[in-house]
Design a protein around this motif. Structure first.
Motif, PDB file in Angstrom:
ATOM      1  N   ASP A 186       0.836  -1.193   0.000  1.00  0.00           N
ATOM      2  CA  ASP A 186       0.000   0.000   0.000  1.00  0.00           C
ATOM      3  C   ASP A 186       0.878   1.253   0.000  1.00  0.00           C
ATOM      4  OD1 ASP A 186      -2.204   1.656   0.150  1.00  0.00           O
ATOM      5  OD2 ASP A 186      -2.389   1.464   2.330  1.00  0.00           O
ATOM      6  N   GLU A 187       0.511   2.223  -0.845  1.00  0.00           N
ATOM      7  CA  GLU A 187       1.310   3.440  -0.976  1.00  0.00           C
ATOM      8  C   GLU A 187       1.249   4.317   0.267  1.00  0.00           C
ATOM      9  OE1 GLU A 187       0.674   7.590  -3.301  1.00  0.00           O
ATOM     10  OE2 GLU A 187       0.742   5.819  -4.599  1.00  0.00           O
ATOM     11  N   ALA A 188       0.083   4.421   0.894  1.00  0.00           N
ATOM     12  CA  ALA A 188      -0.117   5.421   1.947  1.00  0.00           C
ATOM     13  C   ALA A 188       0.882   5.310   3.097  1.00  0.00           C
ATOM     14  CB  ALA A 188      -1.554   5.358   2.458  1.00  0.00           C
ATOM     15  N   PRO A 189       1.062   4.133   3.716  1.00  0.00           N
ATOM     16  CA  PRO A 189       1.996   4.079   4.846  1.00  0.00           C
ATOM     17  C   PRO A 189       3.445   4.324   4.434  1.00  0.00           C
ATOM     18  CG  PRO A 189       1.160   1.884   4.312  1.00  0.00           C
ATOM     19  CD  PRO A 189       0.343   2.852   3.535  1.00  0.00           C
ATOM     20  N   ILE A 190       3.808   3.892   3.229  1.00  0.00           N
ATOM     21  CA  ILE A 190       5.175   4.119   2.752  1.00  0.00           C
ATOM     22  C   ILE A 190       5.430   5.603   2.582  1.00  0.00           C
ATOM     23  CG2 ILE A 190       6.731   3.816   0.776  1.00  0.00           C
ATOM     24  CD1 ILE A 190       5.514   1.036   0.388  1.00  0.00           C
ATOM     25  N   MET A 191       4.517   6.281   1.909  1.00  0.00           N
ATOM     26  CA  MET A 191       4.743   7.692   1.622  1.00  0.00           C
ATOM     27  C   MET A 191       4.582   8.560   2.864  1.00  0.00           C
ATOM     28  SD  MET A 191       5.826   7.317  -1.280  1.00  0.00           S
ATOM     29  CE  MET A 191       6.302   9.038  -1.418  1.00  0.00           C
ATOM     30  N   ARG A 192       3.793   8.107   3.843  1.00  0.00           N
ATOM     31  CA  ARG A 192       3.741   8.848   5.108  1.00  0.00           C
ATOM     32  C   ARG A 192       5.122   8.864   5.764  1.00  0.00           C
ATOM     33  NH1 ARG A 192      -1.587   6.742   5.955  1.00  0.00           N
ATOM     34  NH2 ARG A 192      -0.733   4.934   7.051  1.00  0.00           N
ATOM     35  N   GLN A 193       5.805   7.716   5.701  1.00  0.00           N
ATOM     36  CA  GLN A 193       7.135   7.645   6.303  1.00  0.00           C
ATOM     37  C   GLN A 193       8.145   8.481   5.516  1.00  0.00           C
ATOM     38  OE1 GLN A 193       8.538   3.682   7.707  1.00  0.00           O
ATOM     39  NE2 GLN A 193       6.572   2.938   6.936  1.00  0.00           N
ATOM     40  N   VAL A 194       8.166   8.284   4.203  1.00  0.00           N
ATOM     41  CA  VAL A 194       9.167   8.954   3.383  1.00  0.00           C
ATOM     42  C   VAL A 194       8.944  10.460   3.372  1.00  0.00           C
ATOM     43  CG1 VAL A 194      10.084   9.198   1.046  1.00  0.00           C
ATOM     44  CG2 VAL A 194       9.578   6.919   1.950  1.00  0.00           C
ATOM     45  N   MET A 195       7.723  10.878   3.031  1.00  0.00           N
ATOM     46  CA  MET A 195       7.441  12.310   2.941  1.00  0.00           C
ATOM     47  C   MET A 195       7.452  12.968   4.314  1.00  0.00           C
ATOM     48  SD  MET A 195       4.521  12.117  -0.047  1.00  0.00           S
ATOM     49  CE  MET A 195       4.051  13.840   0.102  1.00  0.00           C
ATOM     50  N   GLY A 196       7.037  12.226   5.346  1.00  0.00           N
ATOM     51  CA  GLY A 196       7.083  12.784   6.690  1.00  0.00           C
ATOM     52  C   GLY A 196       8.505  13.086   7.115  1.00  0.00           C
ATOM     53  N   PHE A 197       9.414  12.139   6.845  1.00  0.00           N
ATOM     54  CA  PHE A 197      10.823  12.362   7.195  1.00  0.00           C
ATOM     55  C   PHE A 197      11.396  13.538   6.409  1.00  0.00           C
ATOM     56  CE2 PHE A 197      15.270  11.798   6.104  1.00  0.00           C
ATOM     57  CZ  PHE A 197      15.872  11.637   7.346  1.00  0.00           C
ATOM     58  N   LEU A 198      11.173  13.562   5.097  1.00  0.00           N
ATOM     59  CA  LEU A 198      11.734  14.632   4.273  1.00  0.00           C
ATOM     60  C   LEU A 198      11.201  15.998   4.698  1.00  0.00           C
ATOM     61  CD1 LEU A 198      11.541  12.884   0.770  1.00  0.00           C
ATOM     62  CD2 LEU A 198      13.585  13.221   2.186  1.00  0.00           C
ATOM     63  N   GLY A 199       9.898  16.065   4.985  1.00  0.00           N
ATOM     64  CA  GLY A 199       9.321  17.328   5.432  1.00  0.00           C
ATOM     65  C   GLY A 199       9.864  17.754   6.776  1.00  0.00           C
TER      66      GLY A 199
END
Length: 484
Positions: A186-199
């Motif tokens: 699922d994309e949502a949990p992956i991108m929460r981690q990646v984009m959350g860290f980058l932000g």
């Protein structure tokens, strides 16, 4: 002119326009990098390779002195500096935009003092010392995502094949078998981690005093990520772009590129890399970090030319001191107008000018204003073809000194002086032209094409000398160039 993207990435004294994709060439000064280790250990060889990449189409050279492949031996800041400092110093001296790929604050600080314009930190500026270096310099910054614990998608055992370039990740347990199976997590949990860290890391830098315009983000493909996770992240490029920072795509020759293309040998994955880069560009990424600069430039330039309306203003200086000089200027203008994706917008009068740079006789000069959708390195090749078709023979590029203008007689000389939104440094082409502001035979003809060329060029970062200090002084007006 209206543009899709007005963005810029501020990197030290350089302002990198992002109205088109930019290429970051990888220059590993290491014995053990996963696909090119040992090729550029000699500093002189590394500098020459960096300069070659500029001529192939690189906008930035990313210099790294420590491999992070599985089983790599971590190097000390001292050893890393010994590897890369001579290379950074040599490339900066040639005017290149240099990025330093390091996780060591001492090395980043030293290279910034030497003139490096970008700090590329694989640990994402999680080290407070790196944040301090970032705040104390004016370098551009690449914030990369790397969670050494993994993204927690519990991929099946069959997927645990790691990128050769990164530290090994512990094998994950098999998931509970479900009646609903999907090819990708699922994309949502992956991108929460990646984009959350980058932000979060971008905000940490800004709180430390770093301007937002200096920050670029990189999702870190291959760094403790399964192939399936990397594909999910690449498909979410547009979401990362929506964060408002330039996005760097650093997929070159990675394991997941081999997984989707079926290519085992890392060094043979360049074509597949280019395909993924085109997808990233289509979704808004604007910086591409690659090993094969020439191949990537060819693919990206072709894609951009056929997919985007991107007409840019430019100025070409023409000169002739052999034969019927005015006819030579007219014919060269006609041939420029025939270059694909290029047209002549206006032509100045021709002017008789004093000899300059060792030329023995006076020269007839004019300036041609163009509109072009070609990459400047493609355009310069076309201009050299115009010269050749009119009988001009330039010295061999391998033996001539690019910093010394030729002194031989010529039927035509086509110098690309300036292109809207473009800066470049290399033996093949430097933009803006390094001698633009000192040439009376360029500045005066430009007055036919615009109200105040001095103000125009100064706004673009070109220093224009007072007329009494210029070379090639205009002595008379020879009238219009009858090219149509």
């Amino acid at each position: 002119m209206l543009r899709e993207n007005y963005g810029t990435w501020r990197c030290g004294r350089h302002e990198i326009g992002l109205t088109r994709p930019r290429i970051m060439g990888i220059l590993n000064v290491t014995p053990d990098s996963f696909s090119d280790g040992g090729k550029n250990l000699d500093p002189e060889a590394a500098i020459q390779r960096g300069l070659q990449m500029l001529d192939e189409g690189a906008d930035i050279i990313d210099v790294g002195g420590e491999s992070t492949r599985p089983g790599h031996r971590p190097v000390s800041p001292k050893e890393e500096a010994e590897r890369i400092v001579p290379v950074v110093r040599g490339l900066v001296a040639e005017g290149a935009v240099v990025s330093v790929d390091t996780r060591h604050a001492e090395v980043a600080q030293l290279c910034a003092r030497l003139g490096a314009s970008i700090i590329n930190d694989v640990t994402g500026f999680t080290d407070p010392a790196m944040v301090q270096v970032a705040a104390e310099t004016d370098c551009g910054l690449v914030v990369m995502h790397w969670d050494q614990g993994g993204l927690g998608t519990h991929a099946p055992r069959r997927q645990v094949v790691l990128d050769e370039s990164r530290p090994a990740r512990p094998e994950q347990p098999r998931p509970t078998v479900s009646s609903h199976r999907f090819t990708l997590p699922d994309e949502a949990p992956i991108m929460r981690q990646v984009m959350g860290f980058l932000g979060d890391q971008a905000r940490t830098l800004m709180r430390a005093g770093v301007q937002r315009e200096r920050i670029c983000i990189d999702p870190g493909p291959g760094f403790d990520k399964f192939a399936d996770e990397d594909v999910v992240i690449q498909r979410a490029t547009r979401s990362m772009v929506s964060m408002g920072y330039p996005v760097l795509t650093a997929v070159s020759r990675k394991r997941f590129v081999g997984a989707v293309s079926g290519v085992e040998d890392a060094a043979a994955r360049d074509a597949a890399t280019q395909g993924i880069c085109i997808s990233a560009v289509a979704n808004g990424a604007r910086i591409l970090r690659v090993h094969d600069v020439a191949g990537a430039a060819q693919a990206i330039n072709a894609y951009w030319a056929v997919s985007h309306k991107d007409s840019r203003q430019g100025f070409v200086s023409l000169g002739s001191n052999v034969g019927d000089r005015l006819s030579n200027l007219a014919r060269a203008t006609q041939l420029i107008d025939e270059i694909p994706l290029t047209c002549v917008a206006a032509v100045s009068h021709a002017y008789d000018t004093e000899p300059a740079y060792g030329i023995a006789t006076s020269v007839a000069n004019c300036v041609v204003e163009i509109r072009t959708e070609l990459h400047p390195l493609v355009l310069i090749d076309k201009l050299l073809e115009v010269e050749k078709s009119l009988g001009r023979r330039r010295a061999d590029a391998k033996t001539r000194d690019p910093k010394k203008p030729g002194t031989a007689a010529r039927t035509i000389d086509c110098d690309l002086m300036w292109v809207e939104g473009e800066s470049h440094q290399g033996a093949k082409l430097t933009l803006p032209h390094p001698r633009l502001g000192e040439r009376d035979y360029v500045i005066v003809p430009m007055e036919d094409l615009m109200h105040d060329p001095t103000r125009f060029l100064t706004h673009g970062g070109v220093t224009v000398l007072p007329r009494e200090q210029r070379v090639g002084a205009v002595t008379s007006d020879l009238g219009p160039v009858a090219w149509e």
